[in-house]
Design a protein around this motif. Structure first.
Motif, PDB file in Angstrom:
ATOM      1  N   SER A  57      34.824  44.161  43.327  1.00  0.00           N
ATOM      2  CA  SER A  57      34.468  45.342  42.489  1.00  0.00           C
ATOM      3  C   SER A  57      34.463  44.924  41.023  1.00  0.00           C
ATOM      4  O   SER A  57      34.981  43.998  40.472  1.00  0.00           O
ATOM      5  CB  SER A  57      35.663  46.488  42.754  1.00  0.00           C
ATOM      6  OG  SER A  57      35.448  47.481  42.082  1.00  0.00           O
ATOM      7  N   CYS A  58      33.582  45.655  40.489  1.00  0.00           N
ATOM      8  CA  CYS A  58      33.400  45.654  39.049  1.00  0.00           C
ATOM      9  C   CYS A  58      34.826  46.143  38.421  1.00  0.00           C
ATOM     10  O   CYS A  58      34.728  45.756  37.170  1.00  0.00           O
ATOM     11  CB  CYS A  58      32.149  46.257  38.461  1.00  0.00           C
ATOM     12  SG  CYS A  58      32.284  48.105  38.735  1.00  0.00           S
ATOM     13  N   TYR A  59      35.537  46.912  39.119  1.00  0.00           N
ATOM     14  CA  TYR A  59      36.589  47.560  38.316  1.00  0.00           C
ATOM     15  C   TYR A  59      37.964  46.690  38.639  1.00  0.00           C
ATOM     16  O   TYR A  59      38.021  46.049  39.521  1.00  0.00           O
ATOM     17  CB  TYR A  59      36.898  49.178  39.082  1.00  0.00           C
ATOM     18  CG  TYR A  59      35.827  49.942  38.620  1.00  0.00           C
ATOM     19  CD1 TYR A  59      35.579  50.574  37.509  1.00  0.00           C
ATOM     20  CD2 TYR A  59      34.949  50.463  39.776  1.00  0.00           C
ATOM     21  CE1 TYR A  59      34.593  51.417  37.148  1.00  0.00           C
ATOM     22  CE2 TYR A  59      33.972  51.240  39.530  1.00  0.00           C
ATOM     23  CZ  TYR A  59      33.909  51.901  38.206  1.00  0.00           C
ATOM     24  OH  TYR A  59      32.765  52.640  38.141  1.00  0.00           O
ATOM     25  N   GLY A  60      38.941  46.791  37.862  1.00  0.00           N
ATOM     26  CA  GLY A  60      40.141  46.243  37.910  1.00  0.00           C
ATOM     27  C   GLY A  60      41.325  47.133  37.418  1.00  0.00           C
ATOM     28  O   GLY A  60      41.834  46.469  36.607  1.00  0.00           O
TER      29      GLY A  60
ATOM     30  N   GLY B 156      46.835  48.902  31.252  1.00  0.00           N
ATOM     31  CA  GLY B 156      45.260  48.854  30.825  1.00  0.00           C
ATOM     32  C   GLY B 156      44.799  48.207  32.168  1.00  0.00           C
ATOM     33  O   GLY B 156      45.285  47.908  33.233  1.00  0.00           O
ATOM     34  N   GLY B 157      43.325  47.761  31.931  1.00  0.00           N
ATOM     35  CA  GLY B 157      42.583  47.261  33.062  1.00  0.00           C
ATOM     36  C   GLY B 157      41.776  46.056  32.729  1.00  0.00           C
ATOM     37  O   GLY B 157      41.873  45.347  31.752  1.00  0.00           O
ATOM     38  N   HIS B 158      41.302  45.303  33.873  1.00  0.00           N
ATOM     39  CA  HIS B 158      40.718  44.158  34.001  1.00  0.00           C
ATOM     40  C   HIS B 158      39.059  44.618  34.110  1.00  0.00           C
ATOM     41  O   HIS B 158      38.760  45.700  34.658  1.00  0.00           O
ATOM     42  CB  HIS B 158      41.054  43.240  35.000  1.00  0.00           C
ATOM     43  CG  HIS B 158      42.515  42.706  34.870  1.00  0.00           C
ATOM     44  ND1 HIS B 158      42.939  42.051  35.770  1.00  0.00           N
ATOM     45  CD2 HIS B 158      43.476  43.026  34.090  1.00  0.00           C
ATOM     46  CE1 HIS B 158      44.280  41.683  35.466  1.00  0.00           C
ATOM     47  NE2 HIS B 158      44.581  42.231  34.241  1.00  0.00           N
ATOM     48  N   LYS B 159      38.261  43.524  33.957  1.00  0.00           N
ATOM     49  CA  LYS B 159      36.855  43.713  34.160  1.00  0.00           C
ATOM     50  C   LYS B 159      36.182  44.988  33.642  1.00  0.00           C
ATOM     51  O   LYS B 159      36.558  45.427  32.496  1.00  0.00           O
ATOM     52  CB  LYS B 159      36.799  43.749  35.915  1.00  0.00           C
ATOM     53  CG  LYS B 159      36.971  42.252  36.349  1.00  0.00           C
ATOM     54  CD  LYS B 159      36.678  42.082  37.744  1.00  0.00           C
ATOM     55  CE  LYS B 159      37.859  42.951  38.816  1.00  0.00           C
ATOM     56  NZ  LYS B 159      37.441  42.651  40.311  1.00  0.00           N
TER      57      LYS B 159
ATOM     58  N   LEU C  90      45.846  40.173  43.667  1.00  0.00           N
ATOM     59  CA  LEU C  90      44.884  41.352  43.375  1.00  0.00           C
ATOM     60  C   LEU C  90      44.660  41.517  42.131  1.00  0.00           C
ATOM     61  O   LEU C  90      45.635  41.377  41.145  1.00  0.00           O
ATOM     62  CB  LEU C  90      45.505  42.735  43.964  1.00  0.00           C
ATOM     63  CG  LEU C  90      45.864  42.775  45.423  1.00  0.00           C
ATOM     64  CD1 LEU C  90      46.484  43.982  45.780  1.00  0.00           C
ATOM     65  CD2 LEU C  90      44.570  42.806  46.270  1.00  0.00           C
ATOM     66  N   GLU C  91      43.027  41.632  41.966  1.00  0.00           N
ATOM     67  CA  GLU C  91      42.726  41.601  40.416  1.00  0.00           C
ATOM     68  C   GLU C  91      42.657  43.140  39.732  1.00  0.00           C
ATOM     69  O   GLU C  91      41.778  43.710  39.760  1.00  0.00           O
ATOM     70  CB  GLU C  91      41.351  41.010  40.514  1.00  0.00           C
ATOM     71  CG  GLU C  91      41.243  39.689  40.853  1.00  0.00           C
ATOM     72  CD  GLU C  91      39.654  39.174  41.099  1.00  0.00           C
ATOM     73  OE1 GLU C  91      38.916  40.005  40.973  1.00  0.00           O
ATOM     74  OE2 GLU C  91      39.462  37.938  41.482  1.00  0.00           O
TER      75      GLU C  91
END
Length: 501
Positions: free
Chosen positions: A412-415, A455-458, A435-436
């Motif tokens: 997924s483009c989300y993380g 916060g997020g990744h990707k 899991l990313e």
């Protein structure tokens, strides 16, 4: 009952919009106007930034203990005005007062406590040990505030997000211009009005208005040193590009498509309740919602059946009623977009386990409720699998091999968020580590604490918020080095240019 008409807050004063225009804020349950917000523009942003820049000259030198004391007193002010703020927040967002009392407000109070207690011990100045090579130097590492920060918040938790961003910014010694979401600013403006009695004029300013007017002006303003934004990925990209022109620091908290992996040993009742909570809190209008659920084939049918039962017990209604457990979509355009995703799931061949359309509530014929919707037989080529819906819609994917589930979860483009449901929480750590995502829960969802950053990744963004470490995003590091060697002939590096005399 009269509705509030709110102005900008600039330099501690109420300032009407230079355009003379106001935005109607609509109650998404009743469909009535809940208030009016000033429709700001670039001229209003200029005035707010100028006020914040002037205030920064003195606020940055305010003793840390004084800033900590001011922040601590914010909790008392919020507590004394809690019912008014809850009413304003619920009126223009549709968020239930039960959720606000049980989640948003306690979180804000914890944020205040964290910064009030942790600020004085924060290492704004560090003294590394003296090194003798190449020669003895005294080194001092100082962390200083950036300047004026633009804080742009989303509509799905306006008060929560405003304090999430404002507290570390002013704790670090910066001044701020807050731009709340144009559909949901009532409680934010009122709360920041109350804060003016604690703060010097110009430290906290608020300019309301549309993103293309106020948000764009803040993001490109040469007098703004940092932007912190919570919202959609599309808008986040625009902000990042605009900020690049003046090399602003940027923190982005964007979208998500949270995957949860249900292992074969997962307890059915815990998982069913947790997974429905994960995609239905806030009616799914939360970026960290768990909206993709990978369920092992051995328990797939039983788990889905129990989740459908639980969903059927939810009650849609007024955000002010304590028995309400399902709220509306926040505004008309979003409501129609969510329903469009539901229709796409049907058209692309997903199986509808429950829901699948608008939800009619007799007392509120104009309300924008969507039936809690669970799709099964969802495949990775479907829109509902890949795209953030931001509504009460869950995609369930059956798997047989956990390696496949992990690969699909990460594809997924989300993380932003992820989770594992299991009867063995210790053993599940091995899955969780792979899991990313910026936050991974085991046997829980939506849980946050001030002891961890967020916060997020990707493409879910970058930068960290919530805990004391978020101060880093609002500070600039400066090094001071003092040499103790005064004989130029003995300077370690001078000989690279000058001959020794």
């Amino acid at each position: 009952m009269s509705i509030p008409t709110q102005q900008h807050i600039i330099n501690g004063e109420f300032v009407p919009p230079s355009s003379g225009q106001y935005i109607d804020l609509i109650d998404p349950v009743s469909g009535q106007v809940a208030g009016k917000a000033a429709a700001g523009n670039a001229a209003d942003v200029d005035a707010a930034v100028a006020a914040a820049a002037e205030a920064f000259k003195t606020w940055k030198n305010t003793p840390t203990s004084e800033r900590a004391g001011i922040i601590a007193r914010m909790a008392l002010v919020l507590g004394a005005n809690l019912e008014e703020l809850l009413t304003l927040e619920a009126a223009c967002t549709g968020l239930g007062v039960t959720r606000l009392k049980g989640f948003d407000i306690p979180a804000v109070m914890q944020f205040i406590q964290i910064f009030a207690e942790g600020l004085e011990s924060y290492p704004f100045v560090e003294y590394p040990p003296v090194r003798l090579a190449p020669e003895a130097h005294d080194v001092r590492v100082v962390k200083q505030p950036l300047g004026v920060c633009g804080l742009i918040t989303a509509w799905n938790g306006p008060l929560f997000l405003a304090f999430l961003k404002m507290l570390p910014a002013i704790a670090a010694g910066n001044t701020v211009v807050i731009k709340p979401a144009e559909t949901a600013s009532l409680a934010v403006v009122r709360a920041m009005e109350l804060m003016q009695d604690l703060l010097p004029p110009g430290v906290v300013n608020v300019v309301t208005g549309y993103g293309q007017d106020v948000g764009a002006a803040l993001s490109s303003h040469p007098g703004v040193a940092k932007i912190s934004f919570t919202g959609s990925g599309r808008t986040g990209t625009m902000i990042q590009k605009a900020a690049a022109e003046t090399m602003k620091r940027v923190t982005l908290e964007l979208g998500g498509k949270g995957p949860g992996i249900v292992l074969p040993d997962a307890p059915i009742e815990l998982t069913a309740r947790g997974a429905t909570f994960g995609f239905l809190l806030g009616s799914g209008q939360i970026c960290i919602s768990g909206t993709r659920l990978f369920v092992h084939e051995s328990i797939h049918d039983e788990l889905v059946a129990r989740m459908v039962e639980l969903v059927g017990n939810l009650k849609a209604g007024s955000q002010f009623a304590p028995e309400t457990t399902l709220g509306p979509m926040a505004y008309r355009e979003h409501y129609e977009r969510v329903l469009g995703y539901v229709e796409s799931g049907k058209a692309e061949g997903a199986t509808l386990a429950c829901g699948g359309g608008p939800l009619q509530v007799d007392e509120y014929s104009d309300a924008m409720f969507v039936q809690p919707t669970i799709f099964t037989d969802v495949t990775p080529d479907m829109k509902i699998y890949n795209e953030e819906i931001f509504g009460p819609v869950l995609s369930v994917i059956k798997y047989s091999d956990v390696e496949d589930a992990i690969a699909l979860a990460n594809d997924s483009c989300y993380g932003l968020s992820a989770g594992v449901w299991t009867g063995d929480p210790i053993g599940a750590q091995a899955v969780a580590q792979r899991l990313e995502a910026g936050t991974v829960w085991v046997n829980d969802w939506h849980a946050i604490t001030g002891d961890m950053s967020f916060g997020g990744h990707k493409q879910s963004g970058y930068g960290r918020e919530i805990n004391i470490a978020s101060l880093e995003g609002y500070l600039e590091t400066k090094n001071y080095m003092t040499s103790f060697e005064t004989d130029p002939n003995a300077k370690a590096f001078f000989g690279l240019v000058h001959q020794v005399v």
